[in-house]
Design an enzyme around this catalytic site. Sequence first.
Site, PDB file in Angstrom:
ATOM      1  N   GLY A   1       0.839  -1.196   0.000  1.00 36.70           N
ATOM      2  CA  GLY A   1       0.000   0.000   0.000  1.00 36.70           C
ATOM      3  C   GLY A   1       0.868   1.237   0.000  1.00 36.70           C
ATOM      4  O   GLY A   1       1.568   1.503  -0.959  1.00 36.70           O
ATOM      5  N   PHE A   2       0.823   1.990   1.088  1.00 37.93           N
ATOM      6  CA  PHE A   2       1.565   3.257   1.188  1.00 37.93           C
ATOM      7  C   PHE A   2       1.117   4.214   0.087  1.00 37.93           C
ATOM      8  O   PHE A   2       1.941   4.739  -0.667  1.00 37.93           O
ATOM      9  CB  PHE A   2       3.091   3.021   1.170  1.00 37.93           C
ATOM     10  CG  PHE A   2       3.561   2.203   2.331  1.00 37.93           C
ATOM     11  CD1 PHE A   2       3.890   2.810   3.538  1.00 37.93           C
ATOM     12  CD2 PHE A   2       3.628   0.820   2.229  1.00 37.93           C
ATOM     13  CE1 PHE A   2       4.299   2.036   4.615  1.00 37.93           C
ATOM     14  CE2 PHE A   2       4.034   0.037   3.302  1.00 37.93           C
ATOM     15  CZ  PHE A   2       4.373   0.655   4.503  1.00 37.93           C
ATOM     16  N   HIS A   3      -0.164   4.362  -0.037  1.00 34.92           N
ATOM     17  CA  HIS A   3      -0.708   5.312  -0.998  1.00 34.92           C
ATOM     18  C   HIS A   3      -2.150   5.659  -0.635  1.00 34.92           C
ATOM     19  O   HIS A   3      -2.771   4.987   0.192  1.00 34.92           O
ATOM     20  CB  HIS A   3      -0.621   4.761  -2.425  1.00 34.92           C
ATOM     21  CG  HIS A   3      -1.324   3.461  -2.638  1.00 34.92           C
ATOM     22  ND1 HIS A   3      -2.689   3.329  -2.634  1.00 34.92           N
ATOM     23  CD2 HIS A   3      -0.842   2.215  -2.842  1.00 34.92           C
ATOM     24  CE1 HIS A   3      -3.007   2.073  -2.846  1.00 34.92           C
ATOM     25  NE2 HIS A   3      -1.901   1.366  -2.964  1.00 34.92           N
ATOM     26  N   ALA A   4      -2.624   6.712  -1.285  1.00 35.84           N
ATOM     27  CA  ALA A   4      -4.046   7.073  -1.217  1.00 35.84           C
ATOM     28  C   ALA A   4      -4.555   7.148  -2.654  1.00 35.84           C
ATOM     29  O   ALA A   4      -3.767   7.031  -3.609  1.00 35.84           O
ATOM     30  CB  ALA A   4      -4.211   8.410  -0.509  1.00 35.84           C
TER      31      ALA A   4
ATOM     32  N   ARG B   1      -3.486   4.384   2.979  1.00 33.93           N
ATOM     33  CA  ARG B   1      -3.620   3.019   3.507  1.00 33.93           C
ATOM     34  C   ARG B   1      -2.307   2.251   3.381  1.00 33.93           C
ATOM     35  O   ARG B   1      -1.557   2.406   2.413  1.00 33.93           O
ATOM     36  CB  ARG B   1      -4.781   2.271   2.850  1.00 33.93           C
ATOM     37  CG  ARG B   1      -4.638   1.694   1.461  1.00 33.93           C
ATOM     38  CD  ARG B   1      -4.793   2.638   0.335  1.00 33.93           C
ATOM     39  NE  ARG B   1      -5.892   3.554   0.323  1.00 33.93           N
ATOM     40  CZ  ARG B   1      -7.010   3.437  -0.358  1.00 33.93           C
ATOM     41  NH1 ARG B   1      -7.216   2.395  -1.091  1.00 33.93           N
ATOM     42  NH2 ARG B   1      -7.914   4.374  -0.370  1.00 33.93           N
TER      43      ARG B   1
END
Length: 137
Positions: A49-52, A97
Amino acid sequence: MLSKYELLDFKTLGDERGSLIAIEEGYNTPFEIKRVYYIFDTKEGIERGFHAHINLKQIAIAVKGSCTFVLDNGMKKDEMKLTNPNQGLLIEGLIWREMKDFSPDCVLVVIASEHYDEGDYIRDYDRFLEEVENGKN
Ligand code: TYD
């Protein structure tokens, strides 16, 4: 779009043979389904993840095994552990997230409102915070 995340409870149908859950667009999903993908065979200790997303709406379901979502709306962080195929995590709007603690058997199915579009991703945390700030005005 307002940002939010919440757990949806899916009705488990079943009989003496076992269990069955049906996901039907507009019936137990709050958006039109354009894409389904799944994450599996995740290696030990991996975090994803590590993104929106700007526009994407998603429902994540651990149909087997478990994993934990870290959910961040720019003001506070929450953790949700998905352990049950009858629960779906709905994520809408600007939510950063991260996913972690995948069990070796985890199969995470994601139902999405849009086709894959790298342009919809925010992969930089500072840019995410800026977008959250801009959205407040
Ligand atoms: P990414 O969304 O970054 O994975 P995660 O959020 O689980 O860490 O996607 C990983 C790679 O897969 C990236 O190169 C884009 C590609 N991808 C697709 O081609 N189609 C898709 O539907 C998704 C979700 C990813």
